[in-house]
Design an enzyme around this catalytic site. Sequence first.
Site, PDB file in Angstrom:
ATOM      1  N   ASP A  89     -31.852  -8.174  12.353  1.00  0.00           N
ATOM      2  CA  ASP A  89     -30.881  -8.281  11.276  1.00  0.00           C
ATOM      3  C   ASP A  89     -29.617  -8.953  11.806  1.00  0.00           C
ATOM      4  O   ASP A  89     -29.116  -8.583  12.872  1.00  0.00           O
ATOM      5  CB  ASP A  89     -30.559  -6.884  10.728  1.00  0.00           C
ATOM      6  CG  ASP A  89     -29.913  -6.951   9.359  1.00  0.00           C
ATOM      7  OD1 ASP A  89     -30.169  -7.929   8.629  1.00  0.00           O
ATOM      8  OD2 ASP A  89     -29.148  -6.034   9.018  1.00  0.00           O
TER       9      ASP A  89
ATOM     10  N   TYR B 280     -25.643 -10.925  10.886  1.00  0.00           N
ATOM     11  CA  TYR B 280     -24.308 -10.470  10.464  1.00  0.00           C
ATOM     12  C   TYR B 280     -23.508 -11.735  10.174  1.00  0.00           C
ATOM     13  O   TYR B 280     -22.460 -11.949  10.767  1.00  0.00           O
ATOM     14  CB  TYR B 280     -23.743  -9.688  11.665  1.00  0.00           C
ATOM     15  CG  TYR B 280     -22.524  -8.859  11.490  1.00  0.00           C
ATOM     16  CD1 TYR B 280     -22.427  -7.897  10.491  1.00  0.00           C
ATOM     17  CD2 TYR B 280     -21.458  -8.987  12.385  1.00  0.00           C
ATOM     18  CE1 TYR B 280     -21.301  -7.105  10.384  1.00  0.00           C
ATOM     19  CE2 TYR B 280     -20.332  -8.201  12.284  1.00  0.00           C
ATOM     20  CZ  TYR B 280     -20.258  -7.253  11.279  1.00  0.00           C
ATOM     21  OH  TYR B 280     -19.142  -6.452  11.182  1.00  0.00           O
TER      22      TYR B 280
ATOM     23  N   HIS C  51     -18.083 -10.653   4.866  1.00  0.00           N
ATOM     24  CA  HIS C  51     -18.597  -9.312   5.142  1.00  0.00           C
ATOM     25  C   HIS C  51     -18.101  -8.813   6.499  1.00  0.00           C
ATOM     26  O   HIS C  51     -17.604  -7.687   6.618  1.00  0.00           O
ATOM     27  CB  HIS C  51     -20.129  -9.319   5.119  1.00  0.00           C
ATOM     28  CG  HIS C  51     -20.749  -8.051   5.621  1.00  0.00           C
ATOM     29  ND1 HIS C  51     -20.685  -6.873   4.924  1.00  0.00           N
ATOM     30  CD2 HIS C  51     -21.428  -7.765   6.774  1.00  0.00           C
ATOM     31  CE1 HIS C  51     -21.301  -5.914   5.611  1.00  0.00           C
ATOM     32  NE2 HIS C  51     -21.757  -6.439   6.744  1.00  0.00           N
TER      33      HIS C  51
ATOM     34  N   ARG D 167     -12.642  -0.950  12.256  1.00  0.00           N
ATOM     35  CA  ARG D 167     -11.791  -1.120  13.432  1.00  0.00           C
ATOM     36  C   ARG D 167     -10.407  -1.582  12.992  1.00  0.00           C
ATOM     37  O   ARG D 167      -9.970  -2.683  13.317  1.00  0.00           O
ATOM     38  CB  ARG D 167     -12.413  -2.161  14.394  1.00  0.00           C
ATOM     39  CG  ARG D 167     -13.742  -1.744  15.017  1.00  0.00           C
ATOM     40  CD  ARG D 167     -14.351  -2.836  15.883  1.00  0.00           C
ATOM     41  NE  ARG D 167     -14.745  -4.010  15.124  1.00  0.00           N
ATOM     42  CZ  ARG D 167     -15.898  -4.123  14.456  1.00  0.00           C
ATOM     43  NH1 ARG D 167     -16.770  -3.129  14.465  1.00  0.00           N
ATOM     44  NH2 ARG D 167     -16.179  -5.218  13.787  1.00  0.00           N
TER      45      ARG D 167
ATOM     46  N   GLU E 154     -27.164  -3.044   1.566  1.00  0.00           N
ATOM     47  CA  GLU E 154     -26.681  -4.347   2.036  1.00  0.00           C
ATOM     48  C   GLU E 154     -27.547  -5.402   1.366  1.00  0.00           C
ATOM     49  O   GLU E 154     -28.761  -5.443   1.574  1.00  0.00           O
ATOM     50  CB  GLU E 154     -26.746  -4.453   3.567  1.00  0.00           C
ATOM     51  CG  GLU E 154     -25.764  -3.512   4.248  1.00  0.00           C
ATOM     52  CD  GLU E 154     -25.473  -3.854   5.710  1.00  0.00           C
ATOM     53  OE1 GLU E 154     -26.331  -4.481   6.362  1.00  0.00           O
ATOM     54  OE2 GLU E 154     -24.373  -3.490   6.186  1.00  0.00           O
TER      55      GLU E 154
ATOM     56  N   GLU F 106     -29.093  -8.766   1.126  1.00  0.00           N
ATOM     57  CA  GLU F 106     -29.394  -9.799   2.111  1.00  0.00           C
ATOM     58  C   GLU F 106     -30.539 -10.688   1.640  1.00  0.00           C
ATOM     59  O   GLU F 106     -31.276 -10.340   0.723  1.00  0.00           O
ATOM     60  CB  GLU F 106     -29.824  -9.169   3.449  1.00  0.00           C
ATOM     61  CG  GLU F 106     -28.811  -8.207   4.037  1.00  0.00           C
ATOM     62  CD  GLU F 106     -29.087  -7.853   5.489  1.00  0.00           C
ATOM     63  OE1 GLU F 106     -29.828  -8.603   6.154  1.00  0.00           O
ATOM     64  OE2 GLU F 106     -28.543  -6.829   5.938  1.00  0.00           O
TER      65      GLU F 106
ATOM     66  N   ASP G  44     -30.920  -3.816   3.052  1.00  0.00           N
ATOM     67  CA  ASP G  44     -30.810  -3.094   4.319  1.00  0.00           C
ATOM     68  C   ASP G  44     -30.022  -1.808   4.069  1.00  0.00           C
ATOM     69  O   ASP G  44     -28.825  -1.723   4.353  1.00  0.00           O
ATOM     70  CB  ASP G  44     -30.112  -4.012   5.332  1.00  0.00           C
ATOM     71  CG  ASP G  44     -29.917  -3.341   6.672  1.00  0.00           C
ATOM     72  OD1 ASP G  44     -30.752  -2.513   7.057  1.00  0.00           O
ATOM     73  OD2 ASP G  44     -28.912  -3.653   7.340  1.00  0.00           O
TER      74      ASP G  44
ATOM     75  N   ARG H 276     -23.500   4.926   6.136  1.00  0.00           N
ATOM     76  CA  ARG H 276     -22.279   4.505   6.836  1.00  0.00           C
ATOM     77  C   ARG H 276     -21.689   5.587   7.715  1.00  0.00           C
ATOM     78  O   ARG H 276     -21.068   5.290   8.743  1.00  0.00           O
ATOM     79  CB  ARG H 276     -21.231   4.060   5.813  1.00  0.00           C
ATOM     80  CG  ARG H 276     -21.658   2.910   4.935  1.00  0.00           C
ATOM     81  CD  ARG H 276     -21.984   1.673   5.743  1.00  0.00           C
ATOM     82  NE  ARG H 276     -22.357   0.568   4.861  1.00  0.00           N
ATOM     83  CZ  ARG H 276     -22.859  -0.583   5.308  1.00  0.00           C
ATOM     84  NH1 ARG H 276     -23.056  -0.783   6.613  1.00  0.00           N
ATOM     85  NH2 ARG H 276     -23.182  -1.531   4.456  1.00  0.00           N
TER      86      ARG H 276
ATOM     87  N   GLN I 212     -23.876   5.702  10.819  1.00  0.00           N
ATOM     88  CA  GLN I 212     -23.629   4.465  11.563  1.00  0.00           C
ATOM     89  C   GLN I 212     -22.289   4.489  12.303  1.00  0.00           C
ATOM     90  O   GLN I 212     -22.205   4.103  13.479  1.00  0.00           O
ATOM     91  CB  GLN I 212     -23.679   3.283  10.584  1.00  0.00           C
ATOM     92  CG  GLN I 212     -23.457   1.915  11.205  1.00  0.00           C
ATOM     93  CD  GLN I 212     -23.418   0.797  10.152  1.00  0.00           C
ATOM     94  OE1 GLN I 212     -23.659   1.041   8.969  1.00  0.00           O
ATOM     95  NE2 GLN I 212     -23.099  -0.406  10.582  1.00  0.00           N
TER      96      GLN I 212
ATOM     97  N   TYR J  92     -22.642   4.024  16.486  1.00  0.00           N
ATOM     98  CA  TYR J  92     -22.910   2.612  16.799  1.00  0.00           C
ATOM     99  C   TYR J  92     -22.192   2.060  18.024  1.00  0.00           C
ATOM    100  O   TYR J  92     -22.530   0.964  18.490  1.00  0.00           O
ATOM    101  CB  TYR J  92     -22.648   1.735  15.573  1.00  0.00           C
ATOM    102  CG  TYR J  92     -21.260   1.173  15.449  1.00  0.00           C
ATOM    103  CD1 TYR J  92     -20.204   1.992  15.063  1.00  0.00           C
ATOM    104  CD2 TYR J  92     -20.992  -0.160  15.733  1.00  0.00           C
ATOM    105  CE1 TYR J  92     -18.927   1.491  14.948  1.00  0.00           C
ATOM    106  CE2 TYR J  92     -19.724  -0.667  15.624  1.00  0.00           C
ATOM    107  CZ  TYR J  92     -18.690   0.152  15.236  1.00  0.00           C
ATOM    108  OH  TYR J  92     -17.424  -0.347  15.141  1.00  0.00           O
TER     109      TYR J  92
ATOM    110  N   LYS K 126     -29.546   2.889  10.007  1.00  0.00           N
ATOM    111  CA  LYS K 126     -30.294   1.804   9.374  1.00  0.00           C
ATOM    112  C   LYS K 126     -31.801   2.048   9.345  1.00  0.00           C
ATOM    113  O   LYS K 126     -32.488   1.541   8.459  1.00  0.00           O
ATOM    114  CB  LYS K 126     -30.071   0.499  10.159  1.00  0.00           C
ATOM    115  CG  LYS K 126     -28.631   0.071  10.310  1.00  0.00           C
ATOM    116  CD  LYS K 126     -28.129  -0.609   9.059  1.00  0.00           C
ATOM    117  CE  LYS K 126     -26.796  -1.309   9.317  1.00  0.00           C
ATOM    118  NZ  LYS K 126     -26.441  -2.187   8.197  1.00  0.00           N
TER     119      LYS K 126
ATOM    120  N   THR L 179     -25.526  -8.908   5.490  1.00  0.00           N
ATOM    121  CA  THR L 179     -24.991  -8.703   4.151  1.00  0.00           C
ATOM    122  C   THR L 179     -24.308  -9.961   3.636  1.00  0.00           C
ATOM    123  O   THR L 179     -23.504 -10.567   4.337  1.00  0.00           O
ATOM    124  CB  THR L 179     -23.957  -7.570   4.173  1.00  0.00           C
ATOM    125  OG1 THR L 179     -24.556  -6.452   4.804  1.00  0.00           O
ATOM    126  CG2 THR L 179     -23.512  -7.206   2.764  1.00  0.00           C
TER     127      THR L 179
ATOM    128  N   GLU M 212     -17.855  -2.260   1.121  1.00  0.00           N
ATOM    129  CA  GLU M 212     -16.809  -3.247   0.830  1.00  0.00           C
ATOM    130  C   GLU M 212     -16.302  -3.138  -0.599  1.00  0.00           C
ATOM    131  O   GLU M 212     -15.103  -3.250  -0.850  1.00  0.00           O
ATOM    132  CB  GLU M 212     -17.351  -4.664   1.075  1.00  0.00           C
ATOM    133  CG  GLU M 212     -17.729  -4.945   2.514  1.00  0.00           C
ATOM    134  CD  GLU M 212     -18.615  -6.179   2.596  1.00  0.00           C
ATOM    135  OE1 GLU M 212     -18.079  -7.291   2.671  1.00  0.00           O
ATOM    136  OE2 GLU M 212     -19.861  -6.025   2.563  1.00  0.00           O
TER     137      GLU M 212
END
Lengths: 407, 407
Positions: free
Chosen positions: A121, A123, A128, A137, A194, A196, A228, A232, A235, A239, A248, A342, A356
Site C-alpha cells: 500500500d 501513500y 492526504h 504529528r 481509505e 484508493e 483500505d 485509527r 494505528q 505505528y 490495517k 488514500t 481527514e
Amino acid sequence: MSEQSPLDLAEGDPFGPHNLPYGVFSTPDAPEHRRVGVRIGDHVLDAGAAAHALGSPYAALLARPTLNPLLAAGRTAWRDVRRALTAWVTVPAHRPDIEPLLHPLDTVTLHLPYEVADYVDFYASEHHATNVGRIFRPDGDALTPNWKHLPIGYHGRSGTIVVSGTDVARPHGQRKAPTDPAPVFGPSVKLDIEAEVGFVVGTPSALGSPVDLASFEDHVFGLFLLNDWSARDIQAWEYVPLGPFLGKSFATSVSAWVTPLEALTAARVAPPERDFPLLPYLDDADAEVPGGFDIRIAVALNGQLVAEPPFAGMYWTAAQQLAHMTVNGASLRTGDVYGSGTVSGPERDQRGSFLELTWNGTEPMELPTGKRTFLEDGDVVTMTAWAPGPDGVRVGLGEVTGRIVES
Amino acid sequence: MSEQSPLDLAEGDPFGPHNLPYGVFSTPDAPEHRRVGVRIGDHVLDAGAAAHALGSPYAALLARPTLNPLLAAGRTAWRDVRRALTAWVTVPAHRPDIEPLLHPLDTVTLHLPYEVADYVDFYASEHHATNVGRIFRPDGDALTPNWKHLPIGYHGRSGTIVVSGTDVARPHGQRKAPTDPAPVFGPSVKLDIEAEVGFVVGTPSALGSPVDLASFEDHVFGLFLLNDWSARDIQAWEYVPLGPFLGKSFATSVSAWVTPLEALTAARVAPPERDFPLLPYLDDADAEVPGGFDIRIAVALNGQLVAEPPFAGMYWTAAQQLAHMTVNGASLRTGDVYGSGTVSGPERDQRGSFLELTWNGTEPMELPTGKRTFLEDGDVVTMTAWAPGPDGVRVGLGEVTGRIVES
C-alpha cells in the site's frame, strides 16, 4: 414479439463494450463453479463458455476459478482476449451464441477475482499525506523529508483482502491516548475508510531485475477500487517505528471487477508538477504515456455522498510505484496487488478518509441523519468511480462496498 | 563385510531421531521431482517413498513438492507422522525398506520447503530494539512508548523469501545522509544481516477469530533460522513514517529445514520478567508451557564466528506474536511465516546484526582478515543453531547461508 437483448445497452452505459471489466462469478445452481465473467451493462458474460462456443483458443484460460492464469498470460494475450470479447458482444452474428451465456448481475455471486500474492500500500496523495501529517504529528513538518523523493509504501496483509460485499468486523486492539496512563483493549472507536485505486500485476519479473517506468503496461493488467479499512486508534498507538500493522490488517476490500488498462487509454493524464528533481528511475517527464489516470471517485456512507476524491491529482503514479517497488531487485509475482494510497484532493469534500473529513473526529460531518465522525456498527460504505472513455463515454469502475458489523 | 548404515549415527548427533526436521528436496536424476525429505544425520529420507514402502496412510501427504499439505493437515497429523518417522528410522526391522531411500545430503538439492502466504517480521529483542533506537534515533528514547505493551511487527515481502544457499544481489536504492542536500541512488553501502528465528503456520484460522496464547501449538508447525537481509542506508531514509520497505524486500533467507515444535519440548524456557503488566490477551504468566525457546545461534562471516545471539532472552514470545497478529481478527493461512525479529543479547558478541556489532559502522569488527563493518561483495554469512533436546542431546537447527553478489 421482440424482446430487448441485454446487449442493447443504453447510449453511454458506463459498462458498454468499451469497458469490459473482468471478474469471477458463480451461479446459484452451481455455487462451487467459479469462472471468469466479463461485465457488459447489467449482465455478466460467462467468458470461458463464450470462448468455447465460438472456438476461441482462450477458452481454457477463461474457464478458470481465478483471473490468475489470464493475468499470467501476458500483454499480448490480454490484448487478444479483449479484442475477441469486444467482437463477441458487438458483432450481431454472435448474438445467438452469446446471449444465452449472459447472466443478470443480480443473480450471480461475485468472488475475489484473483489470488493475491504480495500486497503493498502506498501513500501517494500529497493532500492526504499532508492532512495525516498535520493530524498525527502536529509538532513536526506535515510531510516527512523523503516524501517528494520516493513513493512511500509498505507491505500489507494479503490474506485479509476480501471482495466487495464482505462484511467487515470491527477490530479489537490496543489504543492509548497520550493522556492515558497505559493502553486499553477493546473494539476500535476510530474505524475509518481509505478510498484508493488498486492495481494488479499480471506478468511476473525475475528477482534482481528492476521493472522500469516504461514497462508498467507490460506488467500491470488492470485497476480497481480498493477500500483500505483503517482503525485509527490502533494505528496511532502501534505505528512508530515500524509502520501500520493491526490498524490495517483486519480487512482490505476490493472491487469484484478489474478494469483492464486498455479500457483506460482516454483517461491517462499527466501527474502534477513535481517540486523536486526526481532520480532517473522515477523521472517520468518524458514518458510516452502520461502516468496519471483521471478517475473520479465517489464515497457514500449509508447512501449519502460524503466525498469525491480525484485520482488525477496523485503526486506519484502507479508506474512510479512499480518502478520503486522493484528498484532494489524485488521480484513481482502474478497476483501482486498494490494500492495507490488514500486519494484526497485539495478541497475538503475531496478527502478520501473520515480521519481527514472530520479532522480526527474534531469536526464532525453534518449529514441529513445527524453528525458523524468515524464508522458505527451497521454503517455501509460504498465507493464508485468513473473515468473518461473513448468518444466522451464514461468507463465505469466496479463498486467496492462493505458493512461494519460488531465483532 | 559390514558397511555402516547411515542410520547408525554417532552418539549425540544433533540430527538424530529426536530431531527429524522436514524439508523439500530433489535429486540430480530428477531435478523437477520435488518431494518431502526428513533429515537424519547427514542424509535425507525420502519421506513419501518411505511412507509408501511401509504402507503408511500419510504417503500421499508426503510425496508432495511442498510441505504445505502436511502443514495444513493439522496437529494430530503432525504428531502421527512424526511418530511414524521415528519408528522408521529407529526400528531395526524397517532398515531394509528405509536404507535405500536415504540420500546423502551433499547429493541432493534443497528447495524452499513451503509456499509462503503472508510474511510478518517482529522486533522482539529488547537489546536489539534498544541498540537500534540509540543508533537511529539518538535524540529520543531508545524504546518507543509502545514497545513493552505490544510485540511490534510489520508485514514483509513473501515473494522474495528464498531458501538458504541462494545468492543475494546487493540492492540498489535511495539513501541520504542527514548532511546530503538530496538523496543519491546506487548500490547499498550498508548491507547487513538480521539473525532471527522464523515460524511457519500450519493450521489456518477464520477471519474474525483471534488465536489465543494457548492455541499456539495448534497453529504453528515448526521453526527455522531466518536471515532478514537489510540495507541500512536505504532503510534509514525510507522508513519514516510507514516502516521498512525496500531496505528489506530484496531478499529474506530461510533455512531449508523446518524443525517441528515437538522436537523442541526440552528447549522451552520462560521469557524474561516483564516490566509492565500485560493486557490479558498477551499475559502468559500462567502459561502451561513456557513461551520461550532456548536456541543458541551462531553467526559466521566467511567462516569466522562473529556473534552468538541467545534466543532464550527474547522479550516477546512466538505465542504472543501469534496472539497479537490475530487479535484484530486477521486470519491465518497455511504457509504464513513470521520472524522473531533480530536476536540480540546483552553482550556485545551476542548482537544479531552488523549494525549493532559495529555500531552503525563506527566501531569496526576486528577479524583475523582485517577490520569489517558492513557486508562486501563475495561475503558469505552462515547462521547455525542448536537447542537442548531430550537426555542432554542437542537439537540441531538447519543452517541458513547466503553469499552477497554484485548487482
